[in-house]
Design a protein around this motif. Sequence first.
Motif, PDB file in Angstrom:
ATOM      1  N   LEU A 190       0.855  -1.194   0.000  1.00 34.66           N
ATOM      2  CA  LEU A 190       0.000   0.000   0.000  1.00 34.66           C
ATOM      3  C   LEU A 190       0.889   1.242   0.000  1.00 34.66           C
ATOM      4  CD1 LEU A 190      -2.819   1.258   0.111  1.00 34.66           C
ATOM      5  CD2 LEU A 190      -2.655   1.212   2.613  1.00 34.66           C
ATOM      6  N   LEU A 191       0.888   1.960  -1.123  1.00 33.35           N
ATOM      7  CA  LEU A 191       1.633   3.212  -1.212  1.00 33.35           C
ATOM      8  C   LEU A 191       0.888   4.292  -0.435  1.00 33.35           C
ATOM      9  CD1 LEU A 191       2.780   3.626  -4.940  1.00 33.35           C
ATOM     10  CD2 LEU A 191       4.179   3.228  -2.922  1.00 33.35           C
ATOM     11  N   ILE A 192       1.637   5.070   0.353  1.00 35.91           N
ATOM     12  CA  ILE A 192       1.042   6.106   1.196  1.00 35.91           C
ATOM     13  C   ILE A 192       1.618   7.457   0.785  1.00 35.91           C
ATOM     14  CG2 ILE A 192       0.727   6.921   3.582  1.00 35.91           C
ATOM     15  CD1 ILE A 192      -0.237   4.076   3.352  1.00 35.91           C
ATOM     16  N   ASP A 193       0.740   8.420   0.518  1.00 35.60           N
ATOM     17  CA  ASP A 193       1.215   9.767   0.204  1.00 35.60           C
ATOM     18  C   ASP A 193       0.292  10.810   0.839  1.00 35.60           C
ATOM     19  OD1 ASP A 193       3.043  11.524  -0.825  1.00 35.60           O
ATOM     20  OD2 ASP A 193       2.701  11.023  -2.924  1.00 35.60           O
ATOM     21  N   ASP A 194       0.773  12.041   0.916  1.00 31.52           N
ATOM     22  CA  ASP A 194      -0.029  13.075   1.588  1.00 31.52           C
ATOM     23  C   ASP A 194      -1.143  13.605   0.689  1.00 31.52           C
ATOM     24  OD1 ASP A 194       1.948  14.204   0.014  1.00 31.52           O
ATOM     25  OD2 ASP A 194       2.366  15.872   1.353  1.00 31.52           O
ATOM     26  N   VAL A 195      -0.778  13.977  -0.536  1.00 33.71           N
ATOM     27  CA  VAL A 195      -1.791  14.582  -1.403  1.00 33.71           C
ATOM     28  C   VAL A 195      -1.580  14.126  -2.840  1.00 33.71           C
ATOM     29  CG1 VAL A 195      -0.416  16.708  -1.606  1.00 33.71           C
ATOM     30  CG2 VAL A 195      -2.854  16.787  -2.094  1.00 33.71           C
ATOM     31  N   ILE A 196      -2.664  13.961  -3.545  1.00 33.83           N
ATOM     32  CA  ILE A 196      -2.550  13.546  -4.946  1.00 33.83           C
ATOM     33  C   ILE A 196      -3.007  14.698  -5.839  1.00 33.83           C
ATOM     34  CG2 ILE A 196      -4.831  12.410  -4.973  1.00 33.83           C
ATOM     35  CD1 ILE A 196      -3.488  10.304  -6.787  1.00 33.83           C
ATOM     36  N   THR A 197      -2.165  15.039  -6.813  1.00 30.87           N
ATOM     37  CA  THR A 197      -2.528  16.090  -7.771  1.00 30.87           C
ATOM     38  C   THR A 197      -2.478  15.505  -9.180  1.00 30.87           C
ATOM     39  OG1 THR A 197      -0.275  16.930  -7.575  1.00 30.87           O
ATOM     40  CG2 THR A 197      -1.975  18.074  -6.323  1.00 30.87           C
ATOM     41  N   THR A 198      -1.330  15.577  -9.852  1.00 31.28           N
ATOM     42  CA  THR A 198      -1.264  15.006 -11.204  1.00 31.28           C
ATOM     43  C   THR A 198      -1.024  13.497 -11.170  1.00 31.28           C
ATOM     44  OG1 THR A 198       1.128  15.242 -11.409  1.00 31.28           O
ATOM     45  CG2 THR A 198      -0.215  17.127 -12.059  1.00 31.28           C
ATOM     46  N   GLY A 199      -0.480  13.012 -10.077  1.00 36.33           N
ATOM     47  CA  GLY A 199      -0.193  11.585  -9.972  1.00 36.33           C
ATOM     48  C   GLY A 199       1.121  11.175 -10.610  1.00 36.33           C
TER      49      GLY A 199
END
Length: 226
Positions: A190-199
């Motif tokens: 499971l990839l975890i990131d803070d915010v997604i914009t363009t990806g």
Amino acid sequence: MLKPLFNLIYPKICYACGDAIQGKREHICISCVANLSFLKMQDFKNNPIQQLFLGRVHFEKATAFAKFENNGRLQNLLHALKYKGVKEVGTTLGELAALDIGTTRFFDDIDILLPVPIHDKKRKKRGYNQSQYIAEGIRNITELPIDSTSIRKEVHTKSQTRKQRYERFENATKTFTLLDKDKLRDHHILLIDDVITTGSTLEACASALLKIRNVRLSLLTIAATY
Ligand SMILES: [Zn+2]
């Protein structure tokens, strides 16, 4: 005994609204938690995040916790996490996200949490990778292990030919290098990131991980603009 007095002199502050927090809660007041724009993406295989990656990279499941709005509570929280050094906000957000998303059994077939790395220069400047703290919050709720060492983000400064530079411009600053393939083999990550914009960063990271044999990938971000 001394804690109430301490809190009177130095009240705990909500990083979403700026008000003092009463009681045991930390970093986000109860009113701000209640007023986050929960995305409630129940269909993990067909939602705006999945659609963003169509034809780019395959995620088994993808979801985001809450909607990112300019001047909103979540923006303030992420600002505190990324630019004010309040890394504990990431842990709190990770816990809130895991509690909300966990009710859908989203985590049931996940083997390992992997915070998307930021490159060393940025990490040294900030002192930490914000996604690591989000992952720790998710771990506190799900008890899933975290892997922070198998993949690294590189910044290439090597000179390239003009043609390469033109073709590879987008990927040039977003190269991820696998350091340990064996640890992740046969895992559902499971990839975890803070915010997604363009990806595009997530796409580059996922593409590197998908080179590992029999790996499956899913994605969870705290914020999305949808
Ligand atoms: Zn608040």
